[in-house]
Scaffold this active site. Structure first.
Site, PDB file in Angstrom:
ATOM      1  N   SER A 160       0.820  -1.204   0.000  1.00 49.83           N
ATOM      2  CA  SER A 160       0.000   0.000   0.000  1.00 49.83           C
ATOM      3  C   SER A 160       0.861   1.265   0.000  1.00 49.83           C
ATOM      4  CB  SER A 160      -0.888  -0.019   1.241  1.00 49.83           C
ATOM      5  OG  SER A 160      -1.735   1.087   1.212  1.00 49.83           O
ATOM      6  N   SER A 161       0.542   2.178  -0.919  1.00 50.13           N
ATOM      7  CA  SER A 161       1.288   3.446  -0.952  1.00 50.13           C
ATOM      8  C   SER A 161       0.794   4.289   0.200  1.00 50.13           C
ATOM      9  CB  SER A 161       1.025   4.195  -2.251  1.00 50.13           C
ATOM     10  OG  SER A 161       0.932   3.304  -3.331  1.00 50.13           O
ATOM     11  N   GLY A 380      -7.999   7.453  -2.909  1.00 51.75           N
ATOM     12  CA  GLY A 380      -9.394   7.789  -3.180  1.00 51.75           C
ATOM     13  C   GLY A 380     -10.094   8.081  -1.861  1.00 51.75           C
ATOM     14  N   GLU A 382     -11.676   7.750   1.528  1.00 51.17           N
ATOM     15  CA  GLU A 382     -11.482   6.708   2.539  1.00 51.17           C
ATOM     16  C   GLU A 382     -12.556   6.837   3.598  1.00 51.17           C
ATOM     17  OE1 GLU A 382      -6.752   5.592   2.548  1.00 51.17           O
ATOM     18  OE2 GLU A 382      -7.629   6.480   4.331  1.00 51.17           O
TER      19      GLU A 382
HETATM   20  N1  ATP Z   1      -3.858  -4.728 -13.384  1.00 55.38           N
HETATM   21  C1  ATP Z   1      -3.508  -5.584 -12.420  1.00 55.38           C
HETATM   22  N2  ATP Z   1      -3.146  -6.843 -12.734  1.00 55.38           N
HETATM   23  C2  ATP Z   1      -2.797  -7.711 -11.775  1.00 55.38           C
HETATM   24  N3  ATP Z   1      -2.785  -7.423 -10.457  1.00 55.38           N
HETATM   25  C3  ATP Z   1      -3.128  -6.195 -10.083  1.00 55.38           C
HETATM   26  C4  ATP Z   1      -3.498  -5.197 -11.048  1.00 55.38           C
HETATM   27  N4  ATP Z   1      -3.799  -4.079 -10.373  1.00 55.38           N
HETATM   28  C5  ATP Z   1      -3.588  -4.347  -9.060  1.00 55.38           C
HETATM   29  N5  ATP Z   1      -3.198  -5.612  -8.881  1.00 55.38           N
HETATM   30  C6  ATP Z   1      -2.899  -6.290  -7.606  1.00 55.38           C
HETATM   31  O1  ATP Z   1      -3.446  -5.515  -6.570  1.00 55.38           O
HETATM   32  C7  ATP Z   1      -2.443  -5.108  -5.656  1.00 55.38           C
HETATM   33  C8  ATP Z   1      -2.768  -3.721  -5.141  1.00 55.38           C
HETATM   34  O2  ATP Z   1      -2.635  -2.796  -6.196  1.00 55.38           O
HETATM   35  P1  ATP Z   1      -2.006  -1.350  -5.968  1.00 55.38           P
HETATM   36  O3  ATP Z   1      -0.854  -1.431  -5.064  1.00 55.38           O
HETATM   37  O4  ATP Z   1      -1.834  -0.765  -7.275  1.00 55.38           O
HETATM   38  O5  ATP Z   1      -3.196  -0.655  -5.212  1.00 55.38           O
HETATM   39  P2  ATP Z   1      -3.352   0.891  -4.847  1.00 55.38           P
HETATM   40  O6  ATP Z   1      -4.646   1.338  -5.398  1.00 55.38           O
HETATM   41  O7  ATP Z   1      -2.161   1.616  -5.253  1.00 55.38           O
HETATM   42  O8  ATP Z   1      -3.482   0.845  -3.298  1.00 55.38           O
HETATM   43  P3  ATP Z   1      -2.927   1.845  -2.197  1.00 55.38           P
HETATM   44  O9  ATP Z   1      -3.861   3.010  -2.155  1.00 55.38           O
HETATM   45  O10 ATP Z   1      -2.972   1.063  -0.961  1.00 55.38           O
HETATM   46  O11 ATP Z   1      -1.563   2.210  -2.584  1.00 55.38           O
HETATM   47  C9  ATP Z   1      -1.157  -5.202  -6.416  1.00 55.38           C
HETATM   48  O12 ATP Z   1      -0.080  -5.448  -5.567  1.00 55.38           O
HETATM   49  C10 ATP Z   1      -1.415  -6.380  -7.333  1.00 55.38           C
HETATM   50  O13 ATP Z   1      -1.180  -7.574  -6.666  1.00 55.38           O
HETATM   51 MG    MG Z   2      -0.658   2.501  -4.300  1.00 50.88          MG
END
Ligand code: ATP
Ligand code: MG
Length: 1003
Positions: A160-161, A380, A382
């Site tokens: 998670s970022s 987004g 929360e």
């Molecule tokens: N297009 C995709 N294809 C495959 N797996 C995906 C894809 N998008 C997301 N994931 C999976 O979902 C996980 C979470 O995605 P990501 O880290 O991009 O979420 P985020 O929206 O950035 O969340 P946060 O707000 O916590 O940072 C990734 O580590 C991956 O395992």
């Molecule tokens: Mg993220």
């Protein structure tokens, strides 16, 4: 989308705009679900891309996939993130308009993955310059480094970022990525000192402990064998218990329930991170310095406190750190230490971003930077069970983004209507400005009130802040508290909460910690200690976090407003991170909080479908005999004919300038159905083939067009650059311009060559061609003369040749030459009958030229009329029927004339020649003509002497005579006392010949 239209029954619609029941949330979610089940994770709402996290690796991100989407119209193939990336890139290349891609969605929805895919697309598909390869690598490698320090495992997302990120990718005028810049927002610093159950601290701590080199760990005083010893890594609940006896703080930590301190993946990811450090340009010392800070945070977490007998609190640690004594309670001491750890980590993160930015900054001149695509990966909306200051900031940020969305979407929609000449219909939408104002308004907004409460003297606390909010904001339509509300709502809002009615829904915020988090203060003496310890480490009061966030958001909005936006809305289908699971309740919640229904409603307020005349006609032309197989006339007429044939009602569609707008999806679907029915009759295969070829051809044409546009833009850019640097020495930046100027000058000459020697026009050369231009002009005139000579009659050529000889001999040498120029040299000045018959009989037909001359005796200088005849082999002097003298050309030594305007000329013969009686002194009215002809025939062009004052000549038997030439008032030829012949010529004015022949001769 067209392909999706035919397949809509199987996998829903590829664009929500085509949903019949577009106001129904259920229909929306059902469409998402059906597509998700088929692994179709992308769907459009017009130009907005909705993406549902598949939680599995899909085979849709290969290089071949990227190729498929390059240069292809947004709607021509199935929705994809590459289509959106390519669309923005093309806009940058062709329209030179900065773009931004706004990615939003809740934690774990796939925002960061989406931004990585976009970045991957650019770094793979954009052209490379020699020196941009490394910048591509650095752009890509910035992600693992930032993720190591800014991402953490949470309950929602293993990666998670914990910060917001806006990244600019800069492209040069050829479309090659040449640099980047990152802005970071609101790092979740509290994670450094405690994490929720089942969550972890930032990845870097575990990566360092798991895979850091043994010697390095030793230098940092860290121990890999027992990671649980580091309180900041195991402190799942931030609770304190103070041992009554020793007053030593003991951390409550259920080790058994702790998340794994580090994992196998940390080992691998550390390799990735350390490689990324190298690519970005960190040297070993810099990496170690950075890791020292990370280690120091771990050590800080392990500091302990005790009270001495005077009640003073001591800070102690195993590390060589200064003792600090301060008037703090144990609890205050712990919170001061944690504040310090957070501050150190937060500043380190900011420093890291700055360092990455230095590495991504492009080194070339500003001229080379053309456009930018910004990528915003930000939290987004929360909404948790318990929402605090962080959620307040995040949701405020989303309100601002929604405002931007409304403004830009409606604006672009309106602009398109105007461009197409279609009346703008007012769109009803909720303008969330009122909520933004509620939060951010100067002096009146929630942030202003919070700041006021933090700064005011006296006993300010979270509760007094809540009271002040109630006092100032009571009655606002979007603000409620337990005290202000009544009935059902009162029950839903706790006593220590305030509720905001966001555009996406209601959120209750617990006010506990608002003041502290906003103050973000460090104790002064702690700051001083740290400043003494770490050179150059300046720790100022962070103060007023919300205001800082507000200001940085305002800056971000300005950045985004100056660009053309595209949107990716990410949705998380389930909380279990499992593939194939689509939990409706969870999705509905996100559809609501992402404002997707509102998006759709705004976009559908006018027309559901719009397509260019060309695309529309291309697809549906088989449905009308007049448009099948080809429409020859204007496209708009073709579309008009087609829709009339299809019986479209006036309220169902509108024709713009280049597009057809269809109001209801139903109209379009009926047309699609008609096309399906038609297929068998026109030959399914044939139709598909035609459509395929046509769409392929359109793709090719589109790509060609785009390429041409790109080239045109490049050319213009090169020219502008070259123009600016035109006076600099030739260099790669101006060579194109200089060559172009040269080329155009030469082409202008080519097109406007002078038609005659009198034509004085000649284009002005660029400075670099001044000399060449003079040469070219001469060459051109010479060619003209040659041409002229080639074309004219032989006698004219003869004439010209003689004139050229005359010019060579006399021009500028003899005064009466200029008068001779405009007069033609005639073939002869004696007609046959003027020459005595006897002479003629003696000489035969060999006579080439005859002229009347006056011969002067060698002694007495008496004048005698004679005829001079130039024969093939010699010159003859005739007196009526007598041939008086003959000089063979071979024995002619030379010819002398004066420089004045007299007609005297002397033919010199060898003194020893017994046949001759000495040199001949002659005078002729056509001296230039006669001497020229004689010189040509006798081949004595170079033996004509022109004397200034006097000419000596030979009299027989070695004697010498002299003719003196002088100017005078009248013409006289007399013998003087000294035996010379004196010739006095009146002064001639040097009138210039007006005949252009002189000009020709002067060349
Ligand atoms: N297009 C995709 N294809 C495959 N797996 C995906 C894809 N998008 C997301 N994931 C999976 O979902 C996980 C979470 O995605 P990501 O880290 O991009 O979420 P985020 O929206 O950035 O969340 P946060 O707000 O916590 O940072 C990734 O580590 C991956 O395992
Ligand atoms: Mg993220």
């Amino acid at each position: 989308m067209e392909s999706g239209l035919s397949a809509r029954d199987r996998v829903g619609v590829q664009d929500f705009l085509l949903l019949d029941n577009y106001t129904s949330e259920a229909a929306f979610i059902e469409n998402l679900r059906r597509r998700y089940k088929e692994n179709l994770i992308y769907t459009y709402i017009g130009s907005v891309l909705v993406s549902v996290n598949p939680y599995r690796e899909l085979e849709i991100y290969s290089k071949q996939h990227m190729e498929r989407y390059r240069g292809v119209n947004f709607y021509e193939i199935s929705p994809h993130i590459y289509a959106l990336a390519d669309n923005s890139y093309r806009a940058v290349r062709t329209e030179r308009k900065d773009q931004c891609i706004l990615i939003s969605g809740e934690s774990g929805a796939g925002k960061t993955e989406a931004s990585k895919k976009v970045l991957q697309y650019y770094t793979t598909m954009c052209p490379t310059r020699n020196n941009t390869q490394s910048i591509r690598e650095r752009l890509l490698q910035s992600t693992p480094v930032l993720e190591a320090f800014g991402n953490a495992k949470t309950l929602r997302n293993d990666n998670s970022s914990r910060f917001g990120k806006y990244m600019d990718v800069q492209f040069d005028y050829k479309g090659a990525p040449i640099g980047g810049h990152i802005l970071n927002y609101l790092l979740e610093k509290s994670r450094v000192v405690h994490q929720n159950h089942g969550e972890r601290n930032f990845h870097i701590f575990y990566q360092l402990l798991e895979s850091g080199d043994g010697a390095l760990l030793k230098r940092l005083g860290l121990d890999r064998t027992n990671p649980q010893q580091y309180h900041y890594l195991v402190k799942v609940r931030p609770s304190l218990c103070v041992c009554a006896k020793s007053n030593i703080v003991i951390y409550s930590c259920n080790i058994g329930n702790c998340p794994r301190v580090s994992s196998i993946s940390d080992k691998n990811s550390w390799k990735v991170v350390s490689k990324a450090f190298t690519v970005i340009g960190f040297n070993e010392e810099e990496v170690e310095e950075l890791l020292k800070v990370v280690a120091s945070v771990l050590h800080l977490g392990n500091t302990q406190f005790g009270e001495d007998e005077y009640g003073e609190t001591h800070l102690t640690t195993e590390m060589p750190i200064k003792y600090m004594i301060g008037p703090l309670s144990l609890e205050q001491a712990v919170s001061a230490r944690d504040a310090l750890a957070k501050a150190i980590y937060g500043r380190t993160f900011t420093w890291l971003v700055q360092k990455i930015n230095q590495s991504l900054a492009f080194q070339v001149s500003a001229l080379k930077c053309s456009s930018v695509i910004g990528l915003l990966d930000i939290y987004g909306f929360e909404v948790f069970q318990n929402n605090s200051f962080e959620q307040f900031c995040i949701n405020y940020c989303n309100e601002k983004l929604q405002q931007l969305f409304i403004e830009l979407t409606l604006k672009s929609e309106q602009e398109e209507y105007e461009a197409e000449g279609i009346g703008w219909e007012t769109v009803e939408y909720f303008n969330n400005k009122i909520i933004c104002d509620l939060v951010e308004e100067k002096f009146k907004g929630i942030i202003a009130i919070l700041d006021e409460e933090c700064l005011r003297p006296g006993d300010a606390c979270d509760l007094t802040f809540l009271e002040k909010l109630e006092d100032r904001l009571g009655g606002h339509a979007h603000f409620v508290t337990h005290k202000l509300a009544n009935g059902k709502i009162r029950k839903a809002v706790g006593r220590e909460e305030f509720r905001l009615l966001h555009y996406a829904g209601e959120v209750n915020y617990n006010i506990n910690g608002f003041l502290d988090k906003n103050n973000d203060l460090l104790y002064r003496n702690l700051k001083e200690v740290i400043m003494m310890m770490i050179e150059g480490f300046t720790l100022l009061s962070c103060g007023q976090a919300a205001t800082q966030f507000k200001l940085s958001l305002a800056k971000l909005m300005d950045i985004l407003m100056s660009k053309q936006p595209s949107y990716i809305r990410c949705i998380k289908p389930n909380d279990a991170k499992q593939p194939g699971r689509f939990e409706e309740v969870l999705v509905r919640h996100q559809v609501k909080y992402l404002g997707l229904m509102e998006n759709l409603r705004v976009r559908r307020a006018g027309f559901a479908y719009r397509r260019s005349f060309e695309a529309f006609l291309q697809r549906y032309k088989p449905l009308c005999p007049d448009t099948w197989p080809n429409w020859q006339g204007k496209l708009s007429d073709g579309v008009s004919t087609l829709v009339k044939h299809l019986d479209y009602k006036a309220e169902e569609y509108k024709l713009g300038r280049s597009k057809i707008f269809i109001r209801f999806p139903k109209t379009l679907f009926l047309t699609e159905d008609a096309l399906e029915l038609k297929k068998p009759t026109i030959g399914d295969a044939c139709l598909s083939a035609v459509i395929m070829i046509q769409s392929w051809w359109r793709g090719v044409k589109g790509r060609r067009r785009a390429k041409r546009r790109r080239q045109a833009a490049d050319t213009i850019r090169n020219l502008i650059k070259g123009f600016i640097l035109r006076n600099e020495p030739r260099c790669p930046d101006n060579e194109y311009f200089l060559d172009h100027v040269r080329f155009s000058f030469l082409m202008t000459i080519k097109r406007n060559l002078p038609k005659s020697v009198l034509d004085r026009t000649w284009p002005r050369p660029p400075p670099s061609l001044t000399e060449a231009s003079v040469h070219l002009h001469r060459l051109c005139i010479r060619n003209l003369v040659n041409d002229y000579c080639r074309k004219i009659q032989p006698e004219w050529r003869n004439q010209l040749e003689q004139k050229v000889v005359a010019s060579g001999i006399f021009r500028g040498q003899k005064d009466n030459y200029p008068q001779s120029v405009p007069r033609l040299f005639v073939g002869t000045r004696l007609e046959n009958e003027e020459i005595n018959l006897k002479v003629r009989q003696t000489l035969g037909t060999d006579n080439k030229y005859g002229v009347v001359v006056t011969k002067y005796d060698r002694h007495g200088f008496r004048a005698r009329p004679r005829q001079l005849l130039l024969m093939g082999s010699g010159v003859i002097l005739v007196q009526e029927s007598k041939i008086k003298q003959r000089i063979d050309y071979s024995s002619l030594l030379g010819i002398s004339v004066s420089s004045l305007s007299d007609g005297f000329f002397i033919l010199h013969v060898p003194p020893a020649d017994s046949k001759q009686k000495g040199d001949l002194v002659l005078q002729c009215d056509h001296v230039i003509e006669a001497v020229t002809k004689l010189a040509v025939m006798a081949d004595k062009i170079h033996s004509v002497n022109i004397s200034q004052d006097s000419i000596k000549f030979a009299i027989a038997r070695g004697k010498e005579g002299v003719i003196d030439f002088t100017y005078g008032a009248e013409l006289r030829v007399v013998k003087t006392k000294n035996g010379h012949l004196a010739v006095v010529r009146i002064i001639q004015s040097h009138t210039k010949p007006i005949n252009h022949l002189d000009k020709i001769l002067s060349l």
